[in-house]
Write an enzyme that holds these catalytic residues in place. Structure first.
Site, mmCIF file in Angstrom:
data_model
loop_
_atom_site.group_PDB
_atom_site.id
_atom_site.type_symbol
_atom_site.label_atom_id
_atom_site.label_comp_id
_atom_site.label_asym_id
_atom_site.label_seq_id
_atom_site.Cartn_x
_atom_site.Cartn_y
_atom_site.Cartn_z
ATOM 1 N N HIS A 112 4.777 1.807 0.742
ATOM 2 C CA HIS A 112 4.111 2.549 1.816
ATOM 3 C C HIS A 112 3.664 3.892 1.270
ATOM 4 C CE1 HIS A 112 3.302 4.293 5.733
ATOM 5 N NE2 HIS A 112 3.302 3.061 6.183
ATOM 6 N N ASP A 158 5.713 -4.702 8.028
ATOM 7 C CA ASP A 158 5.089 -6.027 8.002
ATOM 8 C C ASP A 158 5.933 -7.090 7.318
ATOM 9 O OD1 ASP A 158 2.618 -5.428 9.297
ATOM 10 O OD2 ASP A 158 2.085 -4.240 7.553
HETATM 11 N N1 CMC Z 1 4.001 -4.626 -5.000
HETATM 12 C C1 CMC Z 1 3.993 -4.273 -6.305
HETATM 13 N N2 CMC Z 1 3.697 -3.025 -6.737
HETATM 14 C C2 CMC Z 1 3.387 -2.112 -5.820
HETATM 15 C C3 CMC Z 1 3.375 -2.411 -4.451
HETATM 16 C C4 CMC Z 1 3.704 -3.712 -4.046
HETATM 17 N N3 CMC Z 1 3.721 -4.055 -2.767
HETATM 18 N N4 CMC Z 1 3.027 -1.310 -3.753
HETATM 19 C C5 CMC Z 1 2.814 -0.340 -4.663
HETATM 20 N N5 CMC Z 1 3.043 -0.826 -5.911
HETATM 21 C C6 CMC Z 1 2.976 -0.068 -7.158
HETATM 22 C C7 CMC Z 1 1.549 0.234 -7.579
HETATM 23 O O1 CMC Z 1 1.025 -0.796 -8.394
HETATM 24 C C8 CMC Z 1 1.709 1.538 -8.315
HETATM 25 O O2 CMC Z 1 2.250 1.258 -9.570
HETATM 26 P P1 CMC Z 1 1.885 2.208 -10.842
HETATM 27 O O3 CMC Z 1 2.418 3.572 -10.515
HETATM 28 O O4 CMC Z 1 2.568 1.570 -12.002
HETATM 29 O O5 CMC Z 1 0.386 2.176 -10.959
HETATM 30 C C9 CMC Z 1 2.803 2.262 -7.504
HETATM 31 O O6 CMC Z 1 3.579 1.204 -6.910
HETATM 32 C C10 CMC Z 1 2.251 3.175 -6.415
HETATM 33 O O7 CMC Z 1 1.391 2.382 -5.586
HETATM 34 P P2 CMC Z 1 0.060 2.873 -4.912
HETATM 35 O O8 CMC Z 1 -0.888 1.727 -4.775
HETATM 36 O O9 CMC Z 1 -0.430 4.104 -5.587
HETATM 37 O O10 CMC Z 1 0.584 3.267 -3.480
HETATM 38 P P3 CMC Z 1 -0.309 3.594 -2.254
HETATM 39 O O11 CMC Z 1 0.413 4.657 -1.500
HETATM 40 O O12 CMC Z 1 -1.711 3.868 -2.644
HETATM 41 O O13 CMC Z 1 -0.333 2.213 -1.421
HETATM 42 C C11 CMC Z 1 0.342 0.440 -0.024
HETATM 43 C C12 CMC Z 1 0.503 1.938 -0.358
HETATM 44 C C13 CMC Z 1 1.074 0.159 1.283
HETATM 45 C C14 CMC Z 1 -1.143 0.127 0.174
HETATM 46 C C15 CMC Z 1 0.924 -0.393 -1.196
HETATM 47 O O14 CMC Z 1 2.297 -0.114 -1.335
HETATM 48 C C16 CMC Z 1 0.691 -1.891 -0.999
HETATM 49 O O15 CMC Z 1 -0.348 -2.401 -1.384
HETATM 50 N N6 CMC Z 1 1.684 -2.620 -0.363
HETATM 51 C C17 CMC Z 1 1.473 -4.020 -0.053
HETATM 52 C C18 CMC Z 1 0.610 -4.135 1.203
HETATM 53 C C19 CMC Z 1 1.376 -3.780 2.460
HETATM 54 O O16 CMC Z 1 2.495 -4.223 2.658
HETATM 55 N N7 CMC Z 1 0.726 -3.027 3.353
HETATM 56 C C20 CMC Z 1 1.296 -2.648 4.641
HETATM 57 C C21 CMC Z 1 1.625 -1.198 4.733
HETATM 58 S S1 CMC Z 1 2.662 -0.839 6.175
HETATM 59 C C22 CMC Z 1 1.650 -1.144 7.513
HETATM 60 C C23 CMC Z 1 0.642 -0.094 7.699
HETATM 61 O O17 CMC Z 1 0.970 0.941 8.299
HETATM 62 O O18 CMC Z 1 -0.491 -0.280 7.268
#
Ligand code: CMC
Length: 430
Positions: free
Chosen positions: A307, A364
């Protein structure tokens, strides 16, 4: 003495005001930065940018705290219901019993769509995604309510417009499901409560009413309540962005639905169940998937994990996980996907990759498993999220509506394209 921050750019030093929220969250106010220095700030994905001041929802992502209008989500989940929480979010305080009765009546009086709206449903192909239908139909509804675009009436008629939107989003959602299944549309019943009515419109048959169970109604109501607001997420920021141009409430909410649709946001509940189904079909115990989710070349993520704000267990996930166990016990239901989800969660929480990045289950991760148990089809999961999020969108719209000095949202950019070029006629181009 008021706090300030100092910024040095070359030989220029400027002082920027520091402001603090009611929970003491600090921010540097850069609103005059460009005018005094010519610089803007660059913040990819807005991870460090506060786009507004808001009184609605507080999140402490480090501690895993979520409060609506100051009330902890755990208390609301235990003691309140979705409609009461909707009032709380929109009006800023818990309703008196009279206010709550009045609000419920208003929702009931406004639950039917304009009859002409039914023709619009006919035009969608059978395989249309219900989020596409939901967004289109919310926007189309605005055509039937004169006054929505009128600046004066928008304020005066806010109570009726907001009740209409909150009530009808559920009717549109159920109609879109029945349309996708080729089933006759069922109207809401005035004697049923909010979540009951949704189940009725989804699952009753023309000559046989859906058998309501308290446990099922409560589980659905809880899912709506837990999704009701989450401060400046992608869809809520979109609603505020559209509202800032003084577009009407229905247009702003329709844009919110589109922003919510993607698998990184409200589509994640659907993506989680599809991921669990794929793991199940592959006879994987989850370990192969976890390995792939850590390997950036595979393009996979552990959906329902991570998140932007929470660096701790999402408090909603904790509540939903327990609700899932309670529901399954009460219904004497079982689902292999729940076992896979629990194995995945345990493995991820013990894995260095997820520990180092502070990736925990989010709302989720378990919500889709509950919705499956309630008989809601997978493609409707983001729609359930949208119904739940509507009070938050309305409350955020209202903040913009009532802000006397509200400015249009208009971020800047750093241009990285070609510098000044001359036009070359087509026959001279190489
Ligand atoms: N599985 C594997 N790796 C992950 C995941 C995941 N679910 N989420 C983040 N990472 C890794 C990402 O690859 C990155 O790694 P590195 O530092 O080596 O490049 C690190 O963790 C930081 O991730 P980020 O993409 O910079 O984080 P963000 O804040 O931009 O994204 C997120 C947040 C929710 C989009 C992401 O965690 C994700 O894609 N999660 C899966 C989708 C999901 O469950 N979404 C629902 C969110 S809750 C409901 C809502 O309010 O929307």
């Amino acid at each position: 003495m008021s706090e300030s921050a100092k910024l040095t750019i070359g030989s220029q030093e400027i002082e920027l005001p520091v402001i603090r929220g009611s929970e003491d969250e600090p921010a540097i106010d850069i609103s005059k930065l460009r005018a005094s220095t010519g610089f803007i700030t660059l913040d990819d994905g807005y991870g460090n940018t506060g786009s507004c001041k808001s009184d609605i929802t507080f999140i402490d992502g480090e501690k895993g705290i979520l409060r609506y209008r100051g009330i902890p989500i755990e208390e609301l989940a235990e003691k309140s219901r979705f409609v009461e929480v909707a009032w709380l979010l929109i009006h800023g305080k818990l309703p008196t019993s009279e206010e709550l009765r009045g609000f419920s009546d208003l929702l009931t009086q406004n639950q039917n769509l304009h009859e002409d709206m039914k023709h619009h449903f006919e035009a969608f192909p059978a395989m249309a995604h219900p989020m596409a239908i939901l967004s289109s139909m919310i926007n189309a509804s605005s055509c039937f309510y004169p006054g929505l675009n009128d600046k004066e009436l928008r304020v005066d008629r806010f109570p009726i417009h907001s009740a209409r939107l909150l009530s009808q989003v559920r009717t549109i959602a159920a109609f879109s499901y029945r349309k996708s299944r080729g089933l006759p549309i069922l109207y809401p019943k005035p004697e049923l409560k909010y979540s009951e009515n949704f189940l009725h419109m989804m699952f009753s048959e023309p000559y046989r009413d859906y058998q309501m169970s308290d446990v099922v109604v409560r589980a659905l109501d809880l899912i709506f309540l837990l999704h009701a607001d989450h401060e400046q997420n992608c869809s809520t920021s979109t609603v505020r962005m559209v509202a800032s141009s003084q577009a009407n409430m229905f247009a702003s909410a329709a844009a919110g639905v589109c922003a919510l649709w993607g698998p990184l946001h409200g589509g994640a509940n659907q993506a989680v169940v599809e991921m669990l189904e794929a793991i199940h079909a592959d006879s994987d115990d989850g370990s192969r998937f976890i390995r792939d989710a850590k390997d950036k070349t595979k393009g996979k993520r552990l959906m329902g994990f991570g998140h932007r704000v929470y660096r701790n267990y999402d408090p909603r996930a904790r509540i939903i996980k327990k609700a899932c166990d309670d529901l399954f016990d009460a219904l004497e239901h079982s689902d292999p996907l729940l076992d896979i989800a629990k194995t995945l969660e345990k493995a991820a929480l013990e894995d260095d990759y997820f520990i180092e990045r502070k990736l925990y289950p989010n709302v989720d991760f378990y919500s889709g498993i509950i919705l499956r148990a309630l008989g809601i089809p997978t493609e409707m999961f983001p729609v359930i999220f949208a119904i739940g999020r509507m009070p938050g969108w309305i409350a955020n719209f209202k903040e913009i509506l009532e802000e006397p000095h509200s400015r249009i949202y208009r971020p800047r950019q750093i241009y990285t394209g070609q510098v000044n070029q001359s036009y070359v006629p087509v026959d001279e181009r190489s």
